[in-house]
Write a protein that holds these residues in place. Structure first.
Motif, mmCIF file in Angstrom:
data_model
loop_
_atom_site.group_PDB
_atom_site.id
_atom_site.type_symbol
_atom_site.label_atom_id
_atom_site.label_comp_id
_atom_site.label_asym_id
_atom_site.label_seq_id
_atom_site.Cartn_x
_atom_site.Cartn_y
_atom_site.Cartn_z
ATOM 1 N N ALA A 23 0.718 -1.223 0.035
ATOM 2 C CA ALA A 23 0.029 0.149 0.064
ATOM 3 C C ALA A 23 0.944 1.164 0.076
ATOM 4 C CB ALA A 23 -0.754 -0.073 1.226
ATOM 5 N N ILE A 24 1.803 1.104 0.579
ATOM 6 C CA ILE A 24 2.850 2.493 0.643
ATOM 7 C C ILE A 24 3.906 2.450 -0.486
ATOM 8 C CG2 ILE A 24 4.760 3.607 1.954
ATOM 9 C CD1 ILE A 24 3.523 2.337 4.371
ATOM 10 N N SER A 25 4.439 1.286 -0.903
ATOM 11 C CA SER A 25 5.205 1.218 -2.130
ATOM 12 C C SER A 25 4.792 1.855 -3.276
ATOM 13 C CB SER A 25 5.922 -0.223 -2.218
ATOM 14 O OG SER A 25 6.641 -0.442 -1.154
ATOM 15 N N ILE A 26 3.287 1.155 -3.514
ATOM 16 C CA ILE A 26 2.815 1.626 -5.174
ATOM 17 C C ILE A 26 2.714 2.914 -5.490
ATOM 18 C CG2 ILE A 26 0.779 1.279 -6.253
ATOM 19 C CD1 ILE A 26 0.447 -1.399 -5.392
ATOM 20 N N PRO A 27 2.023 3.847 -4.365
ATOM 21 C CA PRO A 27 2.111 5.287 -4.522
ATOM 22 C C PRO A 27 3.495 5.791 -4.694
ATOM 23 C CG PRO A 27 0.743 4.764 -2.588
ATOM 24 C CD PRO A 27 1.539 3.438 -3.111
ATOM 25 N N ILE A 28 4.647 5.272 -4.252
ATOM 26 C CA ILE A 28 5.797 5.865 -4.143
ATOM 27 C C ILE A 28 6.488 5.539 -5.499
ATOM 28 C CG2 ILE A 28 8.251 5.743 -3.373
ATOM 29 C CD1 ILE A 28 6.878 5.296 -0.461
ATOM 30 N N CYS A 29 6.154 4.581 -6.087
ATOM 31 C CA CYS A 29 6.653 3.899 -7.324
ATOM 32 C C CYS A 29 5.941 4.897 -8.468
ATOM 33 C CB CYS A 29 6.534 2.457 -7.596
ATOM 34 S SG CYS A 29 7.877 1.516 -6.578
ATOM 35 N N ILE A 30 4.926 5.181 -8.326
ATOM 36 C CA ILE A 30 4.248 5.877 -9.174
ATOM 37 C C ILE A 30 4.667 7.329 -9.195
ATOM 38 C CG2 ILE A 30 1.631 7.047 -10.143
ATOM 39 C CD1 ILE A 30 0.676 4.050 -9.050
ATOM 40 N N TRP A 31 4.687 7.771 -7.934
ATOM 41 C CA TRP A 31 5.071 9.214 -7.976
ATOM 42 C C TRP A 31 6.588 9.693 -8.316
ATOM 43 C CZ3 TRP A 31 5.894 12.451 -2.632
ATOM 44 C CH2 TRP A 31 5.760 13.803 -2.937
ATOM 45 N N LYS A 32 7.336 8.739 -7.567
ATOM 46 C CA LYS A 32 8.889 8.924 -8.022
ATOM 47 C C LYS A 32 9.539 7.952 -8.894
ATOM 48 C CE LYS A 32 9.580 12.559 -4.942
ATOM 49 N NZ LYS A 32 10.211 13.574 -4.954
ATOM 50 N N LYS A 33 10.092 8.466 -9.922
ATOM 51 C CA LYS A 33 10.694 7.300 -10.566
ATOM 52 C C LYS A 33 11.884 6.657 -9.952
ATOM 53 C CE LYS A 33 13.694 8.102 -14.179
ATOM 54 N NZ LYS A 33 14.363 8.784 -15.270
ATOM 55 N N PRO A 34 11.916 5.306 -9.955
ATOM 56 C CA PRO A 34 12.991 4.858 -9.110
ATOM 57 C C PRO A 34 14.357 5.033 -9.901
ATOM 58 C CG PRO A 34 11.267 3.025 -9.501
ATOM 59 C CD PRO A 34 10.904 4.450 -10.235
ATOM 60 N N VAL A 35 15.356 5.440 -9.033
ATOM 61 C CA VAL A 35 16.556 5.598 -9.417
ATOM 62 C C VAL A 35 17.618 4.733 -8.873
ATOM 63 C CG1 VAL A 35 16.331 7.872 -10.355
ATOM 64 C CG2 VAL A 35 16.892 7.633 -7.967
ATOM 65 N N LYS A 36 18.889 4.580 -9.489
ATOM 66 C CA LYS A 36 19.870 3.663 -9.151
ATOM 67 C C LYS A 36 20.637 4.344 -7.760
ATOM 68 C CE LYS A 36 23.596 2.218 -11.092
ATOM 69 N NZ LYS A 36 24.690 2.118 -12.472
ATOM 70 N N LYS A 37 20.712 3.443 -6.752
ATOM 71 C CA LYS A 37 21.761 4.258 -5.677
ATOM 72 C C LYS A 37 22.807 4.900 -6.157
ATOM 73 C CE LYS A 37 20.944 1.293 -1.584
ATOM 74 N NZ LYS A 37 21.601 0.401 -0.689
ATOM 75 N N ASP A 38 23.144 5.974 -5.672
ATOM 76 C CA ASP A 38 24.363 6.569 -6.096
ATOM 77 C C ASP A 38 25.403 6.582 -4.923
ATOM 78 O OD1 ASP A 38 23.540 8.656 -4.329
ATOM 79 O OD2 ASP A 38 23.078 9.997 -5.605
ATOM 80 N N GLU A 39 26.554 7.467 -4.866
ATOM 81 C CA GLU A 39 27.315 7.382 -4.109
ATOM 82 C C GLU A 39 26.904 7.679 -2.479
ATOM 83 O OE1 GLU A 39 30.518 9.519 -5.631
ATOM 84 O OE2 GLU A 39 30.134 11.321 -3.926
#
Lengths: 69, 165
Positions: free
Chosen positions: B72-88
């Protein structure tokens, strides 16, 4: 992670590079916009590799972007 | 209304990684608040072995709760913010969080094991000192330590993200 002793001219260099946005620069160097914002605000010191990448995007030497105080 | 707009502004400034950390922290707290009060109440019964069925039910419902809340929490986050690769910076904060969480976990595990071993070293003294020798309670204390260290990891990372932003 307060202010670091490394100053930078990223904001000015972005402005001179046709007002490049933080998001555009972040994408070019492979970090998030938030990380670039933290570097620009001198709240996070980048690794040497990232510092060189940023300098390369602007086509200037490293010391034109970062200065150690 | 002002609080809501300030909250929305703060959330929109966060990276997907940071939002996921907030979600992880929320799930950890919810699961702990749901599971442990009931578990310890069940274990306080004299015939705690009779409560085994209830414990299994509690464990299953906790897992389901964690999965449902997580989705329930992850779906809105994935829709709202494009998942990006971890940076340094993400890796650096993650390493610091792990280091501090490991120290906390080590401390609690040593404390729990140490007090449990006390009974073996000095027989009969455990009950006088109020030490815990019930294996089920010890197992739950270890589980609680695990959850606590996981929460510490999230909190430390969020602290650095907020300070370093």
């Amino acid at each position: 992670m307060g202010k670091t002793s490394i100053r930078n001219n990223i904001r000015r260099l972005r402005f001179e590079a046709k007002e490049m946005t933080q998001a555009e620069l972040a994408e070019k160097v492979g970090v998030t916009r938030q990380t670039l914002n933290a570097i620009e605000a001198a709240k996070y010191s980048p690794t040497l590799e990232l510092a060189f990448k940023i300098a390369k995007v602007f086509g200037v030497p490293l010391d034109a972007v970062f200065q150690y105080e | 209304m002002k609080v809501l707009s300030a909250l929305m502004k703060a959330l929109s400034n966060m990276s997907a990684r940071e939002l996921n950390l907030w979600a992880e922290l929320l799930i950890n707290i919810l699961v702990a608040l749901y599971y442990f009060p009931i578990a310890f109440r069940l274990m306080q019964k004299d015939e705690w072995i009779l409560a085994t069925g209830a414990m299994i039910g509690l464990a299953i419902s906790t897992i389901i709760l964690a999965i449902v809340v997580g989705i329930a929490i992850s779906i809105p986050i994935c829709i709202w913010k494009k998942p990006v690769k971890k940076d340094e910076r993400d890796y650096q904060f993650s390493a610091r969080g792990s280091m501090i969480a490991y120290a906390a976990l080590f401390f609690f595990v040593m404390l729990i094991i140490g007090q449990a071993m006390f009974e073996g070293l000095c027989p009969g003294i455990a009950s006088k000192l109020g030490l815990i020798t019930n294996p089920l309670i010890i197992a739950h204390l270890l589980l609680l330590s695990l959850m606590f260290s996981s929460t510490i990891k999230s909190v430390v990372q969020l602290f650095f993200y907020r300070r370093g932003y």
